[in-house]
Design a protein around this motif. Structure first.
Motif, PDB file in Angstrom:
ATOM      1  N   THR A 186       0.983  -1.318  -0.167  1.00  0.00           N
ATOM      2  CA  THR A 186       0.121  -0.157   0.128  1.00  0.00           C
ATOM      3  C   THR A 186       0.806   1.198  -0.012  1.00  0.00           C
ATOM      4  O   THR A 186       0.472   2.222  -0.853  1.00  0.00           O
ATOM      5  N   THR A 187       1.933   1.295   0.727  1.00  0.00           N
ATOM      6  CA  THR A 187       2.767   2.478   0.778  1.00  0.00           C
ATOM      7  C   THR A 187       3.464   2.773  -0.522  1.00  0.00           C
ATOM      8  O   THR A 187       3.498   3.746  -1.087  1.00  0.00           O
ATOM      9  N   ILE A 188       3.914   1.624  -0.863  1.00  0.00           N
ATOM     10  CA  ILE A 188       4.693   1.941  -2.468  1.00  0.00           C
ATOM     11  C   ILE A 188       3.677   2.144  -3.290  1.00  0.00           C
ATOM     12  O   ILE A 188       3.959   2.882  -4.437  1.00  0.00           O
ATOM     13  N   SER A 189       2.267   1.478  -3.378  1.00  0.00           N
ATOM     14  CA  SER A 189       1.461   1.735  -4.363  1.00  0.00           C
ATOM     15  C   SER A 189       0.931   3.259  -4.322  1.00  0.00           C
ATOM     16  O   SER A 189       0.530   3.702  -5.259  1.00  0.00           O
ATOM     17  N   LEU A 190       1.043   3.537  -3.198  1.00  0.00           N
ATOM     18  CA  LEU A 190       0.503   5.403  -3.069  1.00  0.00           C
ATOM     19  C   LEU A 190       1.502   6.154  -3.736  1.00  0.00           C
ATOM     20  O   LEU A 190       0.820   6.977  -4.283  1.00  0.00           O
ATOM     21  N   ALA A 191       2.810   5.742  -3.831  1.00  0.00           N
ATOM     22  CA  ALA A 191       3.772   6.751  -4.613  1.00  0.00           C
ATOM     23  C   ALA A 191       3.319   6.614  -5.909  1.00  0.00           C
ATOM     24  O   ALA A 191       3.298   7.335  -6.876  1.00  0.00           O
TER      25      ALA A 191
END
Length: 141
Positions: free
Chosen positions: A62-67
């Motif tokens: 999720t944190t990487i997809s937010l980028a």
């Protein structure tokens, strides 16, 4: 608003697939079988054992997809199919800065740096969360 909805609609299946795979992996673990043997209900097993042990990869993704979502929004706004020109967006700022690039280059440089630093920060946050939640991956590096 429509492009933000489209980004969200197309981004969630990858996260859901990872969550499903982790749940299938964890539900066959020994501690789940032990809880079942003791007589714990399936709902309680899910809340107490399966979800807490399968949420770590989802947080990382999720944190990487937010980028990726931030970059997608900026790209769509830059191309003119995202947020309207009157709305604050790094893509709009970068697009509008092309006009006076030779006379005022900081109008292009500052939003570009802000976008890059933000995206890099979310990617690094994902790496830190992964290292914190998965000590085996840290030991292998």
């Amino acid at each position: 608003m429509g492009h933000l909805l489209a980004i969200g609609i197309f981004a969630w299946p990858a996260t859901a697939r990872v969550l499903r795979a982790e749940i299938l992996r964890v539900k066959n673990a020994d501690f789940v079988m032990a809880a079942t043997a003791v007589g714990v209900t399936r709902f309680r097993i899910m809340l107490r054992h399966v979800l807490p042990n399968s949420i770590a990869p989802v947080l990382v993704i999720t944190t990487i997809s937010l980028a990726g979502a931030i970059v997608a929004e900026a790209t769509l706004s830059f191309l003119g199919v995202g947020l309207p020109s009157s709305t604050m967006s790094w893509g709009n700022d970068i697009s509008q800065a092309q006009v006076d690039l030779r006379t005022n280059p900081q109008t292009l440089i500052l939003p570009s740096i802000a976008l890059s630093v933000t995206v890099l920060s979310f990617i690094m946050l994902g790496e830190v969360v992964r290292d914190a939640l998965d000590p085996k991956a840290r030991a292998q590096r």
